[in-house]
Design a protein around this motif. Structure first.
Motif, short mmCIF file in Angstrom:
data_model
loop_
_atom_site.label_atom_id
_atom_site.label_comp_id
_atom_site.label_asym_id
_atom_site.label_seq_id
_atom_site.Cartn_x
_atom_site.Cartn_y
_atom_site.Cartn_z
N GLU A 35 14.62 -50.92 -2.91
CA GLU A 35 15.48 -52.10 -2.85
C GLU A 35 15.46 -52.92 -4.13
N SER A 43 23.38 -50.33 -10.18
CA SER A 43 22.60 -51.25 -10.99
C SER A 43 23.14 -51.25 -12.40
N ARG A 100 24.71 -47.96 -3.88
CA ARG A 100 23.94 -48.93 -4.67
C ARG A 100 24.18 -48.69 -6.16
N TRP A 125 23.42 -54.14 -6.90
CA TRP A 125 24.26 -54.56 -5.81
C TRP A 125 24.69 -53.35 -4.99
N THR A 126 25.17 -53.61 -3.79
CA THR A 126 25.66 -52.56 -2.90
C THR A 126 27.11 -52.86 -2.55
#
Length: 354
Positions: free
Chosen positions: A160, A39, A37, A11-12
């Protein structure tokens, strides 16, 4: 990314963010952040079970979603496939809604996520917004299309996603990869790289990955952008027939998914470019009508073409059980424009957890 024993979430967000599994203890969790970002990797979970993750920041819950780990071999499941989508068009949004209605367990994308040049700043409008209702819970596995490749050889796309890092030695991690879901091995290839690298590096790796799938009794689905066989305006991609198809023939991959030509096409079962019985060859499906501008068919269809659907956007739904795949192509109006079965040559057997 989802396996039998865990899953990854990315997610960002600005500032520090926490993530947890709701109502679950004793789970191995690792977290990694780069710039905005973040993870998280959850391991030590049970196969085929639904878990709820919660994101919070500043003492407030920001999001909460369910994810299901990959099921044991032999468990029926559904996946959807599409390609050539990244236009932010009304048609892309409509196809995304149809896909969500299908309630898939995973999503495969055959490339060209972002038009026209794979620009990183376009992902919000052309990827995350159209698919946001699905990707919070459903794993999404892409391969690199030619438009994605035009941005630094596809590196923005790779940044991404969290994808398996099990590709051939010497290649960029995640550019080519494989994963197992239930009793199917999925293999992704970047078909944009030079022919010599495909022949010398990727083809031997593919051969070994498919050979291992054979030993473990797994069915095989391979996906990459450029179709070896097509009656679309670009035609079939000769270098893929020369470099990659021989391994697909040797191991009799059940299904190959491609994009690039903006339409739907299905071949007869093929081996060595020759039409064979259903349980002896590979079916090649071009599913490139996910949202981009549509193409017109060639004046003379190739002899191996079994079915096509031009003029309307569409996506592919595949239902897998222990003995067969049932493949349907559904257009933007919800009409089933093609349906066929693929027998699975390898019986579903148990295997070690991922």
């Amino acid at each position: 990314m989802v396996g039998e024993s865990g899953f990854d979430v990315a997610w960002t967000a600005a500032g520090d963010t926490q993530i947890e599994l709701v109502g679950t203890s004793g789970v191995d969790v690792s977290k990694h952040a780069v710039d905005r970002r973040t993870s998280a990797r959850f391991r030590g979970l049970a196969p085929g079970r639904t878990y709820r993750y919660r994101l919070s920041a500043g003492g407030r819950m920001r999001a909460e979603h369910d994810v299901r780990t990959a099921p044991p071999a032999g468990t029926p499941f559904r996946f959807v496939a599409l390609g050539d989508s990244g236009s932010a068009s009304p048609e892309q949004l409509a196809i995304a809604a149809r896909m969500a209605d299908a309630r898939p367990d995973l999503i495969v994308h055959t490339g060209d996520l972002i038009y026209p040049k794979g620009t990183p700043t376009e992902y919000g409008r052309k990827f995350y917004q159209p698919y946001q209702a699905m990707i919070v819970s459903i794993p999404f596995y892409p391969c690199i299309g030619n438009h994605d490749y035009s941005a630094d050889e596809g590196r923005p796309m790779l940044e991404e996603f969290i994808l398996p890092e099990n590709g051939p030695a010497g290649e960029t991690p995640e550019r080519h990869y494989w994963f197992d879901y239930s009793h199917v091995r999925f293999v992704a290839i970047d078909s944009n790289i030079p022919r010599q690298r495909l022949a010398d590096v990727v083809a031997p790796w593919l051969d070994s990955v498919l050979a291992e799938a054979d030993r473990r009794g797994l069915a095989k689905v391979v996906f990459f952008h450029h179709p070896p066989y097509s009656s679309g305006p670009y035609g079939g991609t000769h270098r893929m027939r020369l470099t990659i198809v021989p391994a697909l023939d040797r191991h009799r991959a059940e299904l190959v998914l491609n994009g690039h030509n903006h339409a739907y096409e299905r071949t007869q079962p093929l081996r060595g470019g020759v039409i064979v019985a259903a349980n002896e060859g590979t079916v090649y499906v071009t599913t490139g009508a996910g949202g981009g501008e549509l193409y017109e068919p060639a004046a003379m269809p190739e002899p191996e073409l079994a079915k096509s659907h031009y003029g309307k956007h569409s996506f592919t739904v595949v239902d897998v059980d222990a003995t067969r795949m049932v493949v349907r192509q559904i257009n933007i109006e919800g009409v089933i424009v093609d349906e066929f079965d693929i027998p699975l040559r390898a019986a579903a057997t148990s295997r070690p957890a991922a």
